[in-house]
Design an enzyme around this catalytic site. Structure first.
Site, PDB file in Angstrom:
ATOM      1  N   GLY A 159      -3.642  14.281  15.730  1.00 22.84           N
ATOM      2  CA  GLY A 159      -5.049  14.245  15.310  1.00 22.84           C
ATOM      3  C   GLY A 159      -5.957  14.936  16.302  1.00 22.84           C
ATOM      4  O   GLY A 159      -5.514  15.478  17.311  1.00 22.84           O
ATOM      5  N   THR A 160      -7.238  14.889  15.985  1.00 24.09           N
ATOM      6  CA  THR A 160      -8.217  15.507  16.875  1.00 24.09           C
ATOM      7  C   THR A 160      -8.905  14.442  17.722  1.00 24.09           C
ATOM      8  O   THR A 160      -8.862  13.252  17.415  1.00 24.09           O
ATOM      9  CB  THR A 160      -9.295  16.270  16.082  1.00 24.09           C
ATOM     10  OG1 THR A 160      -9.890  15.377  15.150  1.00 24.09           O
ATOM     11  CG2 THR A 160      -8.705  17.464  15.361  1.00 24.09           C
ATOM     12  N   HIS A 193       0.789  -1.238   0.000  1.00 27.05           N
ATOM     13  CA  HIS A 193       0.000   0.000   0.000  1.00 27.05           C
ATOM     14  C   HIS A 193       0.819   1.285   0.000  1.00 27.05           C
ATOM     15  O   HIS A 193       0.260   2.374   0.081  1.00 27.05           O
ATOM     16  CB  HIS A 193      -0.954   0.012   1.208  1.00 27.05           C
ATOM     17  CG  HIS A 193      -1.873  -1.166   1.219  1.00 27.05           C
ATOM     18  ND1 HIS A 193      -1.576  -2.335   1.882  1.00 27.05           N
ATOM     19  CD2 HIS A 193      -3.071  -1.369   0.612  1.00 27.05           C
ATOM     20  CE1 HIS A 193      -2.555  -3.195   1.708  1.00 27.05           C
ATOM     21  NE2 HIS A 193      -3.472  -2.642   0.945  1.00 27.05           N
ATOM     22  N   GLU A 201      -7.885   5.922  16.412  1.00 31.14           N
ATOM     23  CA  GLU A 201      -6.661   5.323  15.866  1.00 31.14           C
ATOM     24  C   GLU A 201      -5.603   4.872  16.872  1.00 31.14           C
ATOM     25  O   GLU A 201      -4.864   3.910  16.616  1.00 31.14           O
ATOM     26  CB  GLU A 201      -5.978   6.320  14.897  1.00 31.14           C
ATOM     27  CG  GLU A 201      -6.721   6.591  13.602  1.00 31.14           C
ATOM     28  CD  GLU A 201      -7.847   7.610  13.751  1.00 31.14           C
ATOM     29  OE1 GLU A 201      -7.880   8.328  14.779  1.00 31.14           O
ATOM     30  OE2 GLU A 201      -8.713   7.683  12.859  1.00 31.14           O
ATOM     31  N   SER A 215     -11.235  18.720  19.491  1.00 27.46           N
ATOM     32  CA  SER A 215     -11.994  19.419  18.445  1.00 27.46           C
ATOM     33  C   SER A 215     -13.455  19.595  18.846  1.00 27.46           C
ATOM     34  O   SER A 215     -14.177  20.408  18.267  1.00 27.46           O
ATOM     35  CB  SER A 215     -11.931  18.645  17.129  1.00 27.46           C
ATOM     36  OG  SER A 215     -12.493  17.362  17.295  1.00 27.46           O
ATOM     37  N   ASP A 216     -13.901  18.789  19.816  1.00 25.82           N
ATOM     38  CA  ASP A 216     -15.287  18.887  20.274  1.00 25.82           C
ATOM     39  C   ASP A 216     -15.360  18.281  21.674  1.00 25.82           C
ATOM     40  O   ASP A 216     -14.454  17.580  22.086  1.00 25.82           O
ATOM     41  CB  ASP A 216     -16.240  18.157  19.308  1.00 25.82           C
ATOM     42  CG  ASP A 216     -15.852  16.715  19.059  1.00 25.82           C
ATOM     43  OD1 ASP A 216     -14.776  16.486  18.452  1.00 25.82           O
ATOM     44  OD2 ASP A 216     -16.578  15.818  19.486  1.00 25.82           O
TER      45      ASP A 216
HETATM   46  N1  HPA Z   1     -15.610  10.615  18.097  1.00 20.75           N
HETATM   47  C1  HPA Z   1     -14.633   9.901  17.493  1.00 20.75           C
HETATM   48  N2  HPA Z   1     -13.558  10.450  17.017  1.00 20.75           N
HETATM   49  C2  HPA Z   1     -13.402  11.779  17.137  1.00 20.75           C
HETATM   50  C3  HPA Z   1     -14.357  12.568  17.744  1.00 20.75           C
HETATM   51  C4  HPA Z   1     -15.509  11.954  18.256  1.00 20.75           C
HETATM   52  O1  HPA Z   1     -16.404  12.593  18.828  1.00 20.75           O
HETATM   53  N3  HPA Z   1     -13.931  13.858  17.698  1.00 20.75           N
HETATM   54  C5  HPA Z   1     -12.740  13.853  17.077  1.00 20.75           C
HETATM   55  N4  HPA Z   1     -12.404  12.592  16.746  1.00 20.75           N
END
Ligand code: HPA
Length: 234
Positions: free
Chosen positions: A89-90, A4, A181, A203-204
């Site tokens: 990452g977030t 890959h 991940e 991010s949230d």
């Molecule tokens: N769920 C899964 N992965 C994520 C989230 C989430 O709310 N926010 C950022 N990555």
């Protein structure tokens, strides 16, 4: 070339930063690396090698979720001699005291995925990050004045859960955040005798409903990548 990844031997540096999104890999390469050259375009999973303050480093997308990440991590660690993988990452925060933009450095990543249950005949394996990388990342983030949290996270196999409250059980056990991940990344680093770390940005927040603005998302990424690049072994 592996199945890959279309790189020749030697084209990939010993340390690889892995954002989920291949276009983030391109963005990091273009904005933070010098002399970046693309080594992979197979399936659009862009990968680049360049230098950062004289250190040779690579950056390549992992795709979303653990099956995708495991394909690339297995090939990087098993076939290209990569010795350090750093996810950038977030994550979604599960605790009210975590704010959008905060840095989360996982110590370990629980998971609702089955890959280690299968591997270890139903028993639990506890995937962990490299302590030295974690210490360094914590020191760098603190020095920068970031709000930083260290603890357990959850790597989930599904983004869209049937039960919208499933995260609350993990939150009760003080799991800081959810992403998709890291647990596989830490497991494969252990399998290959190599090092792994994740540098995440909130991010949230599932507990408060807070959500990053598009401006915060844009600022969050270079920020994490800079922490990862600082701790990347030379
Ligand atoms: N769920 C899964 N992965 C994520 C989230 C989430 O709310 N926010 C950022 N990555």
């Amino acid at each position: 070339m592996s199945i890959h990844i279309g790189a020749q031997p030697g084209q990939i540096a010993p340390t690889v930063l892995m954002p989920g999104d291949p276009l983030r890999a391109k963005f990091i390469a273009e904005t933070l690396l010098e002399d970046a050259e693309c080594f992979n375009e197979v399936r659009g999973m862009l990968g680049f090698t360049g230098t950062w303050q004289g250190k040779r480093v690579s950056v390549m997308g992992s795709g979303m979720g653990m099956p995708s990440l495991m394909i690339y991590a297995n090939e990087l660690l098993g076939e290209y001699g990569v010795s350090t993988l750093i996810r950038v990452g977030t994550c979604g925060a599960l605790q009210e005291d975590l704010e959008v933009g905060d840095v989360v450095l996982p110590l370990t990543a629980s998971t609702n995925a089955q890959f280690n249950k299968l591997r270890f005949a139903g028993m639990d394996f506890a995937p962990a990050v490299d302590f030295e990388l974690l210490q360094q990342a914590h020191a760098v983030a603190t020095r920068r004045g970031d709000r930083v949290h260290v603890g357990g996270i959850l790597s989930s196999d599904s983004f869209y859960e049937d039960d919208p409250e499933a995260w609350k059980l993990w939150a009760k056990f003080r799991v800081l955040a959810i992403e998709m991940e890291s647990s596989a990344l830490f497991t494969l680093a252990a399998k290959y005798g190599t090092r792994a770390l994740s540098v995440l940005t909130v991010s949230d927040n599932l507990a408060t409903g807070a959500l990053a603005t598009s401006e915060q998302r844009e600022r969050g990424f270079p920020h994490m990548a800079e922490i990862a690049l600082e701790v990347a072994p030379a």
